[in-house]
Design a protein around this motif. Structure first.
Motif, PDB file in Angstrom:
ATOM      1  N   ALA A 150       0.861  -1.181   0.000  1.00 16.68           N
ATOM      2  CA  ALA A 150       0.000   0.000   0.000  1.00 16.68           C
ATOM      3  C   ALA A 150       0.898   1.232   0.000  1.00 16.68           C
ATOM      4  N   LEU A 151       0.674   2.121  -0.962  1.00 17.11           N
ATOM      5  CA  LEU A 151       1.412   3.377  -1.075  1.00 17.11           C
ATOM      6  C   LEU A 151       0.429   4.493  -0.735  1.00 17.11           C
ATOM      7  N   LEU A 152       0.720   5.241   0.346  1.00 20.41           N
ATOM      8  CA  LEU A 152      -0.260   6.179   0.879  1.00 20.41           C
ATOM      9  C   LEU A 152       0.297   7.584   1.058  1.00 20.41           C
ATOM     10  N   GLU A 153      -0.537   8.556   0.680  1.00 19.36           N
ATOM     11  CA  GLU A 153      -0.234   9.949   0.960  1.00 19.36           C
ATOM     12  C   GLU A 153      -0.521  10.224   2.441  1.00 19.36           C
ATOM     13  N   PRO A 154      -0.009  11.335   2.978  1.00 14.56           N
ATOM     14  CA  PRO A 154      -0.296  11.681   4.372  1.00 14.56           C
ATOM     15  C   PRO A 154      -1.803  11.695   4.647  1.00 14.56           C
ATOM     16  N   GLY A 155      -2.189  11.067   5.760  1.00 15.69           N
ATOM     17  CA  GLY A 155      -3.583  11.020   6.170  1.00 15.69           C
ATOM     18  C   GLY A 155      -4.410   9.908   5.554  1.00 15.69           C
ATOM     19  N   GLN A 156      -3.875   9.211   4.556  1.00 15.02           N
ATOM     20  CA  GLN A 156      -4.627   8.135   3.910  1.00 15.02           C
ATOM     21  C   GLN A 156      -4.505   6.826   4.688  1.00 15.02           C
ATOM     22  N   SER A 157      -5.492   5.945   4.461  1.00 12.17           N
ATOM     23  CA  SER A 157      -5.504   4.610   5.059  1.00 12.17           C
ATOM     24  C   SER A 157      -5.832   3.589   3.984  1.00 12.17           C
ATOM     25  N   ALA A 158      -5.419   2.350   4.206  1.00 11.65           N
ATOM     26  CA  ALA A 158      -5.700   1.251   3.281  1.00 11.65           C
ATOM     27  C   ALA A 158      -5.609  -0.055   4.047  1.00 11.65           C
ATOM     28  N   GLU A 159      -6.033  -1.129   3.405  1.00  9.51           N
ATOM     29  CA  GLU A 159      -5.917  -2.475   3.973  1.00  9.51           C
ATOM     30  C   GLU A 159      -5.122  -3.362   3.029  1.00  9.51           C
ATOM     31  N   VAL A 160      -4.342  -4.241   3.622  1.00 12.27           N
ATOM     32  CA  VAL A 160      -3.657  -5.309   2.902  1.00 12.27           C
ATOM     33  C   VAL A 160      -4.058  -6.592   3.610  1.00 12.27           C
ATOM     34  N   ILE A 161      -4.588  -7.547   2.855  1.00 12.49           N
ATOM     35  CA  ILE A 161      -4.938  -8.859   3.426  1.00 12.49           C
ATOM     36  C   ILE A 161      -3.954  -9.862   2.858  1.00 12.49           C
ATOM     37  N   TRP A 162      -3.236 -10.543   3.747  1.00 10.73           N
ATOM     38  CA  TRP A 162      -2.112 -11.380   3.323  1.00 10.73           C
ATOM     39  C   TRP A 162      -2.132 -12.718   4.041  1.00 10.73           C
ATOM     40  N   THR A 163      -1.844 -13.788   3.298  1.00  9.71           N
ATOM     41  CA  THR A 163      -1.679 -15.128   3.856  1.00  9.71           C
ATOM     42  C   THR A 163      -0.198 -15.472   3.822  1.00  9.71           C
ATOM     43  N   PHE A 164       0.350 -15.817   4.967  1.00 15.64           N
ATOM     44  CA  PHE A 164       1.769 -16.156   5.095  1.00 15.64           C
ATOM     45  C   PHE A 164       1.936 -17.647   4.830  1.00 15.64           C
ATOM     46  N   ASN A 165       2.592 -17.991   3.700  1.00 23.20           N
ATOM     47  CA  ASN A 165       2.712 -19.393   3.275  1.00 23.20           C
ATOM     48  C   ASN A 165       3.648 -20.224   4.122  1.00 23.20           C
ATOM     49  N   GLU A 166       4.818 -19.733   4.333  1.00 25.59           N
ATOM     50  CA  GLU A 166       5.823 -20.532   5.039  1.00 25.59           C
ATOM     51  C   GLU A 166       6.771 -19.610   5.776  1.00 25.59           C
ATOM     52  N   GLN A 167       7.633 -20.228   6.554  1.00 20.65           N
ATOM     53  CA  GLN A 167       8.599 -19.446   7.307  1.00 20.65           C
ATOM     54  C   GLN A 167       9.638 -18.897   6.346  1.00 20.65           C
ATOM     55  N   ALA A 168       9.696 -17.590   6.227  1.00 17.18           N
ATOM     56  CA  ALA A 168      10.663 -16.919   5.361  1.00 17.18           C
ATOM     57  C   ALA A 168      11.161 -15.689   6.098  1.00 17.18           C
ATOM     58  N   ASN A 169      12.285 -15.175   5.687  1.00 16.47           N
ATOM     59  CA  ASN A 169      12.821 -13.952   6.289  1.00 16.47           C
ATOM     60  C   ASN A 169      12.113 -12.758   5.671  1.00 16.47           C
ATOM     61  N   LEU A 170      10.940 -12.459   6.205  1.00 13.48           N
ATOM     62  CA  LEU A 170      10.138 -11.368   5.667  1.00 13.48           C
ATOM     63  C   LEU A 170      10.252 -10.126   6.524  1.00 13.48           C
ATOM     64  N   GLU A 171      10.109  -9.012   5.855  1.00 18.17           N
ATOM     65  CA  GLU A 171      10.037  -7.737   6.546  1.00 18.17           C
ATOM     66  C   GLU A 171       8.992  -6.892   5.847  1.00 18.17           C
TER      67      GLU A 171
END
Length: 190
Positions: A150-171
């Motif tokens: 999600a790329l947001l301007e100041p004051g904006q909001s959004a949702e990201v719905i994500w399923t984590f498949n496996e153990q990975a080095n995520l950030e």
């Protein structure tokens, strides 16, 4: 902070990114994963990092607040196979991004974000949405519409719905030029 101060801050951040960050490509169809990320559709959203989640499978909602240049919270615990709704709000004075990926994916994405700055799409505190839809000459645009981001301007909001498949080095990170380098990233503990 004044508008001029923001412009100086953004300019300094952009200049701090090395010349190697320049790249061709686009956002729409162009969020390519780094080597070893096993992307099956050429987007950050594929492969071993997970996939776009089904809203019916959401097990919990996590609120993420973006400031100039950090997130609250900075560490998020998730379970393998879990589908999480991230409710993201930009409380900073600049444009910020919430992007799920590996360090290699973020490095690749930073080059694409630099191109957005070079073409005048990202302008510090706002996004030129008309330019995001411009054909870059290769049939792609700079549209920022991947399900892991999600790329947001100041004051904006959004949702990201994500399923984590496996153990990975995520950030999770902001790949606007200079922001990741300034420490705007957080860790997933899977």
């Amino acid at each position: 902070m004044t508008s001029m101060s923001l412009k100086v801050l953004v300019s300094a951040a952009v200049l701090s990114v090395s010349a190697g960050a320049y790249a061709a490509g686009s956002h729409s169809g162009g969020h390519h994963a780094g080597e070893g990320d096993h992307a099956s559709d050429g987007h950050h959203s594929a492969g071993n990092i997970g996939r776009a989640g089904n809203p019916e499978d959401v097990t919990r909602t996590i609120d993420i607040t973006m400031y100039d240049n950090y997130y609250e919270p900075e560490v998020i615990d998730v379970n393998q196979g879990e589908t999480v709704r991230f409710r993201i709000t930009n409380q900073g004075a600049l444009v910020h991004e919430f992007n799920i990926g590996t360090a290699a994916m973020h490095r690749s994405h930073q080059a694409e974000m630099m191109m957005m700055v070079e073409h005048g799409v990202l302008k510090g505190d706002h996004i030129d949405h008309d330019m995001m839809n411009m054909d870059m000459g290769n049939g792609h645009t700079m549209k920022h519409d991947d399900p892991n981001s999600a790329l947001l301007e100041p004051g904006q909001s959004a949702e990201v719905i994500w399923t984590f498949n496996e153990q990975a080095n995520l950030e999770f990170a902001c790949n606007v030029p200079g922001h990741y380098q300034a420490g705007m990233s957080g860790e997933f503990d899977i």
